[in-house]
Design a protein around this motif. Structure first.
Motif, PDB file in Angstrom:
ATOM      1  N   UNK A 167     -60.140  46.138 -85.705  1.00  0.00           N
ATOM      2  CA  UNK A 167     -59.887  44.847 -85.133  1.00  0.00           C
ATOM      3  C   UNK A 167     -60.219  44.810 -83.781  1.00  0.00           C
ATOM      4  N   UNK A 168     -61.598  44.783 -83.325  1.00  0.00           N
ATOM      5  CA  UNK A 168     -61.961  44.640 -81.945  1.00  0.00           C
ATOM      6  C   UNK A 168     -63.465  44.193 -82.013  1.00  0.00           C
ATOM      7  N   UNK A 187     -53.436  41.499 -94.295  1.00  0.00           N
ATOM      8  CA  UNK A 187     -52.400  41.382 -93.234  1.00  0.00           C
ATOM      9  C   UNK A 187     -52.571  40.541 -92.073  1.00  0.00           C
ATOM     10  N   UNK A 188     -51.748  40.149 -91.612  1.00  0.00           N
ATOM     11  CA  UNK A 188     -51.964  39.085 -90.417  1.00  0.00           C
ATOM     12  C   UNK A 188     -51.412  40.000 -89.132  1.00  0.00           C
ATOM     13  N   UNK A 192     -55.674  38.812 -84.885  1.00  0.00           N
ATOM     14  CA  UNK A 192     -56.847  39.391 -86.111  1.00  0.00           C
ATOM     15  C   UNK A 192     -56.288  39.353 -87.356  1.00  0.00           C
ATOM     16  N   UNK A 193     -56.982  39.132 -88.336  1.00  0.00           N
ATOM     17  CA  UNK A 193     -56.665  39.342 -89.831  1.00  0.00           C
ATOM     18  C   UNK A 193     -57.428  40.420 -90.684  1.00  0.00           C
ATOM     19  N   UNK A 194     -56.694  41.192 -91.332  1.00  0.00           N
ATOM     20  CA  UNK A 194     -57.228  42.140 -92.159  1.00  0.00           C
ATOM     21  C   UNK A 194     -57.509  41.292 -93.464  1.00  0.00           C
ATOM     22  N   UNK A 203     -61.875  43.346 -90.593  1.00  0.00           N
ATOM     23  CA  UNK A 203     -60.848  42.524 -89.776  1.00  0.00           C
ATOM     24  C   UNK A 203     -62.028  41.406 -89.281  1.00  0.00           C
ATOM     25  N   UNK A 204     -61.309  39.951 -89.154  1.00  0.00           N
ATOM     26  CA  UNK A 204     -61.807  38.841 -89.008  1.00  0.00           C
ATOM     27  C   UNK A 204     -61.069  38.229 -87.695  1.00  0.00           C
ATOM     28  N   UNK A 205     -61.696  37.569 -86.710  1.00  0.00           N
ATOM     29  CA  UNK A 205     -60.592  36.819 -85.584  1.00  0.00           C
ATOM     30  C   UNK A 205     -59.869  35.806 -86.442  1.00  0.00           C
ATOM     31  N   UNK A 206     -58.516  35.706 -86.010  1.00  0.00           N
ATOM     32  CA  UNK A 206     -57.804  34.699 -86.632  1.00  0.00           C
ATOM     33  C   UNK A 206     -57.976  33.474 -86.034  1.00  0.00           C
ATOM     34  N   UNK A 207     -58.829  33.320 -85.056  1.00  0.00           N
ATOM     35  CA  UNK A 207     -58.977  31.962 -84.422  1.00  0.00           C
ATOM     36  C   UNK A 207     -59.931  31.078 -85.403  1.00  0.00           C
TER      37      UNK A 207
END
Length: 481
Positions: A167-168, A187-188, A192-194, A203-207
């Protein structure tokens, strides 16, 4: 996940209809029908049960119209809780005799959009219709089931989005997803979203994603028919492939059998040439011995000139015999080398065949005699080694032609002779196999050494050579002293 997010997820669930969604890990429409050949072997909730519901409301007027559901029911979830082996029909009208438009399987979720007497009007997947109220779980119980059966997903809202190992923004890129692609939400993590894609977990950016919950929903009759057709086609394709593999294996075994039988024939032919050459050499040796005996007698009883002539003749005969023996030895070695190569090409150990583990000449003679008839036909009830014999007719005739009398049937043959342990069998011994014949015996073969037997197999294969364990023998007998 916080309460606000949970509400968002539940509201978004309806957006993921069966006919329009592609899930990460598999493509195409997401089936809500559960697993297996649903609809072929599932136990359906009977129409009679639905009719009983309709009968309970028979006193209501025929002019009854669909009424707005109670405020606490409209747009809430209902769940089919009927067990893995059952399903509930969705019908075109609030009538057990009306047409079926789809099926709800165990834990499938529907949205209640109306009521009519003792029936709910529901929407689930690509189906909209009526289900008897008593068949569905609603309220808080349904909400609890929805919470447990829902699959958390994330939909990509960017043209391209990198999936990273951590998550980076500095983490390694392990995959790439594109606009509108739907992946599993593991996982939220706030910013970040797993997620899990076809290729990786990262992991991706939750935005750049929207969260939702996919709920298992009904299967329409059209979807069911298409699924069953696809499953039957896949099964037919699998059967065809199994048939192809079987035919290939049978062809391979047939080719191997033909090669081995041909090797035996060529080997026996070479053995025949050994015998012919050995006999010719023996004859010449006998001539030389006779000439020498004549020379010895001439030296005793005749004059010197006659004795000298006889001795010269004896010396010439001895030289001829020696040359013949040398030629025979060379020819026999060449033939033996050829026979060994033929047997090796067929997967037979030539050394064990030639040596026969100390097999007596009588046993070897019987085996060699039996092998002459490889390739001849099988005839049930027959005893002819050339025109056709069954298994016991074959062994009886081979033994009879070698001066040994045995009974006619495999069962009777298993009762004569001398019992031999299967671990101590020798070439010429008979092996017996269980079956429906007398004494529980159904087949007999002759052991020829090298872990092989010769036998009249069946009307398709005729007289053949097989591995000793092509079937498991139950006993062995020896008729050779």
């Amino acid at each position: 996940m916080n309460q606000g997010m949970k509400k968002h997820v539940m509201r978004a669930a309806a957006c993921f209809a069966v006919g329009s969604m592609t899930m990460a890990g598999f493509s195409g429409a997401v089936s809500a029908a559960g697993t297996g050949l649903a609809g072929l072997d599932k136990a359906v909730i009977t129409a009679q049960a639905e009719k009983e519901v309709a009968a309970d409301t028979a006193e209501q007027t025929q002019e009854q119209k669909t009424v707005a559901p109670a405020e606490n029911v409209i747009n809430t979830f209902a769940v089919a809780q009927i067990g893995d082996d059952s399903y509930i029909n969705i019908r075109t009208a609030a009538d057990a005799d009306s047409e079926i438009v789809g099926k709800l399987y165990h834990n499938n979720v529907a949205t209640i959009i109306g009521e009519e007497g003792e029936w709910y009007r529901v929407q689930s997947g690509n189906c909209e219709g009526y289900v008897a109220k008593y068949l569905l779980t609603t309220g808080s119980e349904a909400a609890a089931v929805v919470e447990s059966v829902g699959t958390q997903v994330a939909q990509v809202n960017a043209e391209a989005l990198m999936v990273r190992a951590d998550a980076s923004e500095d983490a390694e890129v392990v995959d790439m997803v594109t606009a509108d692609q739907i992946v599993y939400l593991e996982e939220d993590l706030g910013g970040w979203a797993k997620v899990s894609t076809d290729n990786a977990t990262g992991y991706v950016s939750a935005d750049y994603v929207s969260y939702a919950t996919y709920l298992p929903q009904a299967e329409s009759v059209e979807e069911e028919a298409a699924r069953i057709e696809a499953e039957e086609a896949a099964y037919a394709e699998w059967l065809a492939e199994q048939e192809r593999l079987y035919e290939e294996e049978m062809a391979r075994q047939q080719a191997e059998w033909e090669a081995q039988n041909q090797a035996w024939i060529e080997y026996l032919q070479s053995q025949g040439s050994y015998a012919d050459e050995a006999q010719a050499t023996a004859d010449q040796a006998a001539d030389a011995a006779a000439a020498q005996q004549a020379a010895d007698e001439a030296a005793l009883y005749y004059d010197e000139e006659t004795a000298a002539a006889a001795q010269a003749a004896a010396d010439e005969a001895a030289m001829t015999a020696a040359n013949a023996q040398a030629e025979a030895d060379a020819a026999n070695q060449a033939a033996a080398d050829y026979a060994s190569q033929v047997l090796a090409d067929a997967g037979v150990d030539a050394s064990t065949v030639a040596a026969n583990d100390g097999t007596s000449s009588a046993r070897q003679a019987i085996v060699d005699y039996a092998l002459q008839f490889v390739g001849n036909p099988y005839v049930w009830g027959g005893t002819s080694l050339t025109n056709g014999a069954d298994c016991s007719g074959f062994t009886q005739s081979v033994m009879a032609d070698n001066g040994i009398s045995i009974n006619r049937t495999a069962g009777a043959q298993s009762q004569g002779g001398t019992s031999v342990s299967l671990s101590d069998i020798q070439p010429g011994d008979l092996l017996f196999y269980s079956g429906s014949g007398d004494y529980g015996i159904g087949h007999v073969s002759m052991y020829i050494g090298n872990g092989q037997v010769v036998h009249a197999s069946n009307s398709t294969d005729g007289i053949i050579v097989s591995d000793i364990n092509y079937r498991t023998p139950v006993s062995a007998k020896s008729y050779i002293n």
